[in-house]
Every structure is written in C-alpha cells, then in structure tokens.
Design an enzyme around this catalytic site. Structure first.
Site, PDB file in Angstrom:
ATOM      1  N   LEU A  63       0.857  -1.186   0.000  1.00 49.39           N
ATOM      2  CA  LEU A  63       0.000   0.000   0.000  1.00 49.39           C
ATOM      3  C   LEU A  63       0.890   1.232   0.000  1.00 49.39           C
ATOM      4  O   LEU A  63       1.838   1.318   0.788  1.00 49.39           O
ATOM      5  CB  LEU A  63      -0.899   0.027   1.242  1.00 49.39           C
ATOM      6  CG  LEU A  63      -2.163  -0.842   1.231  1.00 49.39           C
ATOM      7  CD1 LEU A  63      -2.743  -0.924   2.638  1.00 49.39           C
ATOM      8  CD2 LEU A  63      -3.191  -0.280   0.273  1.00 49.39           C
ATOM      9  N   SER A  64       0.599   2.184  -0.861  1.00 50.49           N
ATOM     10  CA  SER A  64       1.329   3.453  -0.840  1.00 50.49           C
ATOM     11  C   SER A  64       0.880   4.287   0.350  1.00 50.49           C
ATOM     12  O   SER A  64      -0.145   4.011   0.984  1.00 50.49           O
ATOM     13  CB  SER A  64       1.092   4.229  -2.140  1.00 50.49           C
ATOM     14  OG  SER A  64       1.653   3.568  -3.244  1.00 50.49           O
ATOM     15  N   ALA A  65       1.641   5.327   0.657  1.00 49.81           N
ATOM     16  CA  ALA A  65       1.302   6.218   1.765  1.00 49.81           C
ATOM     17  C   ALA A  65       0.002   6.956   1.463  1.00 49.81           C
ATOM     18  O   ALA A  65      -0.297   7.264   0.305  1.00 49.81           O
ATOM     19  CB  ALA A  65       2.437   7.210   1.998  1.00 49.81           C
TER      20      ALA A  65
END
Length: 361
Positions: A63-65
């Site tokens: 998951l990206s930030a």
C-alpha cells in the site's frame, strides 16, 4: 514514502490530517477516503500502523502512503461514468475508492502481476461490499482484476479515460502508457522520480505536470517465453449490464430519492440540528518555572491569589456547569434507511437480498 502528515487515531482522523495538509482538497475525494477504512486492507498483525502516513509492504502486498493516494485521486479528476485502469492494482484499496466515484455506469479495471495479491484484493472487495456501513450511501463501480504484466497489455485493448500506474515508469515506456489514454484522458504515474500528470489534449498532443517528488519501485520488465514471445494481457471486457442489474440500480436509486425527500421534509433543509455541548475549561491556578544556572536546577512556583480556595472554586464551577449543561448521551448507531425500505417491500426474500447485494447489514 510518506510521513507528510501526522498519524491518526482512526481513519477519520487520518483524513482530517490529510485535509488540513491540503492533500485532500475536494469533497468527492474526501467522501471516498472516509467510506473505506484503510485498516481493512492491512493484515491483522499490522493494523496498528494503518493510520500512519507511511507506505506498507508485506511480501507481495503493498500500500502506498495515504498522502500519495490523496494526490493521485485529486490529480485523476474522477467523475461518474468514466473508465479507469489501475496498473499494479495491488490490494484494490485505490480501485475501490475510485469505484465509489465512478458509479454504476463507469468502468473499473485493474492489472496486477501477482496472482496471490489478486486473491487478497478479491477478499477485501468482498468484505467491503458485505460489511461496510458506507456501501449503501454510494452507487459502486465494482473493480475487476486480471493477472499479468501491465507492460504486456494487448495492443487492441480499449483506451481509458483515466489511468494510474503504481510503479516507477522508465522513460522508455512513457509512450506506451500514454497510448492507453483516450483523447481528453488523464494519466498519473511516477516518471523520473516525480508523480506526473499527463493529459491527452489531442491524438498527438499532451500536457504534462509534475506533482511532487516520489520514490517508487520500478516496473518489473516482462519475462519472455522460450519462443521469445510475450504473454499478452487481455483486459476485462467492457460489458453491457444485464437488465436485472439495471433494474436493481434503478430501484435502489428511486428508494434513495424517497429517503432524501423524507429527510428534507422532516428536517427542513435535510440537516439535523444536533445540540452542541460546551466543554468545561480547565483553569490553571499556578505556574511552575524551572531555571538552569550552571549545573544547579532551581524550581519555583508563581502563586495565584486564589490558590488557597482553588478546590472550593473548582467544585463550585463544576456544579454550575452541570446545572447549565444537559447530560451528554451516546450517539445512536447509524440507521441504514435503504436497507429498512428494501426489507419492508412486498417482495420475495431472495429478491430483497438481491437488491441489498446480499449484504450482512
């Protein structure tokens, strides 16, 4: 990548922080972020980190930030009815948020390299549809995922209104990505360590805007077979919805309009006037100062004339505020009016549950 905003105690507080930092700037994007709890896309043992503005990776799951997803959602300028392609769709978190905005007549496709991640994404999608309190507030464009390398998409595939790539794109693949777009479409991707927005303004015309500096793992290059040929990825077909599905959408839409009209009639402008409770102020009666002099530490207290009576004053203040302020009550749990209306219809139970997408609540 991330860490641009403070961590939240829950999903709503994380969104509040992203709004305050101007990563989330539009109402549609805010609603989508609030509707889907980021923690639901984490493995159970890592959920304590879900509301930090940090990327998360475990095995093939990534998951990206939150700040990155916020910028991506804003840059895509999503509207109901558009077609969307997510290259490196991962857990399906972003695709599901996009689906809330696209609505029932949009197209929502994802390509993911790892088959185990697609299974994970399908599980999370099913969990959201079955259990989310927010699902019935939206008309959802359910994402469809296929396994494959996004650099091997069949050249005769349809073009899309919006495209996002969740891995670093090498300069040599820029044209390939741009050709996935319809005229008027928007492509958002990490290009040369910058999150980049490219708008196709004509058959051979483009506008490019650098959004912010990012650090993404690069796209994985295709592995060719022994014959030297690549395995072309066939994207899901853009199918016309069945008459049964269209009827479900229409019935749910009609019921939502009735609920809205009833709410407006009951509350005037449709907004409930909830009482505001005054918070008791805490008054400080003394101040402590600490002075460092050479290696000695001196502490002193500045007294207030009311120190001697502080306990009596505080008790009297508490009693006065209790008399003025009505007792706080816990808010009632949210009521799913759509569900109530559907269950009250004179229809067979199987049809009612079909209208409710077989949801648990």
């Amino acid at each position: 990548m991330g860490g641009a905003v403070s961590a939240g105690e829950d999903n709503d507080e994380l969104i509040d922080n992203l709004k305050e930092a101007q990563y989330i700037r539009t109402e549609l994007v805010e609603q989508a972020f609030r509707a889907i709890d980021r923690a639901d896309y984490y493995l159970e043992e890592f959920k304590e980190n879900a509301y930090k503005d940090l990327a998360w990776k475990h095995g093939n799951i990534h998951l990206s930030a939150p700040c990155i997803y916020s910028e991506v959602m804003e840059a895509l300028d999503l509207q109901p009815g558009l077609s969307f392609l997510n290259l490196g769709s991962g857990t399906g978190y972003l695709s599901s948020m996009v689906g809330l905005i696209l609505g029932p007549f949009g197209v929502n496709h994802g390509v993911e390299l790892h088959s185990d991640v697609i299974e994970y994404a399908k599980q999370k999608l099913d969990f959201f549809i079955r259990t989310s309190d927010s699902f019935d507030k939206f008309d959802f464009c359910e994402p469809s995922f296929v396994t494959g390398n996004c650099l091997e998409i069949s050249p005769d595939c349809s073009q899309y209104d919006r495209v996002y790539c969740g891995a670093g794109v090498q300069k040599e693949h820029e044209e390939y990505m741009k050709n996935l777009l319809k005229v008027g479409g928007i492509l958002v991707m990490p290009l040369e360590e910058k999150l980049t927005k490219i708008t196709r303004t004509g058959p051979s015309a483009w506008e490019t805007k650098k959004i912010l500096a990012v650090s993404f793992a690069p796209l994985i290059q295709p592995c060719h077979s022994e014959s030297g040929k690549s395995r072309l990825v066939q994207l899901p077909p853009v199918a016309v919805r069945s008459l049964q599905d269209l009827a479900r959408i229409a019935i749910r839409g009609t019921i939502k309009k009735i609920i809205h009209q009833e709410t407006v009639s009951k509350n005037g402008n449709g907004l409930k006037n909830t009482p505001r409770f005054k918070r008791r102020r805490v008054r400080r009666r003394r101040m402590e100062t600490i002075v460092f002099l050479d290696k000695e530490v001196f502490a002193s207290r500045i007294s207030n004339p009311s120190d001697d009576n502080s306990c009596e004053d505080l008790e009297e203040e508490r009693r006065e505020e209790e008399e003025k302020t009505p007792p706080e009550t816990k808010p009632d749990p949210p009521v799913n009016f759509l569900r109530q209306k559907v269950l009250s219809l004179p229809l067979p139970d199987p049809l009612k549950y079909y209208l409710l997408y077989y949801r648990e609540k």
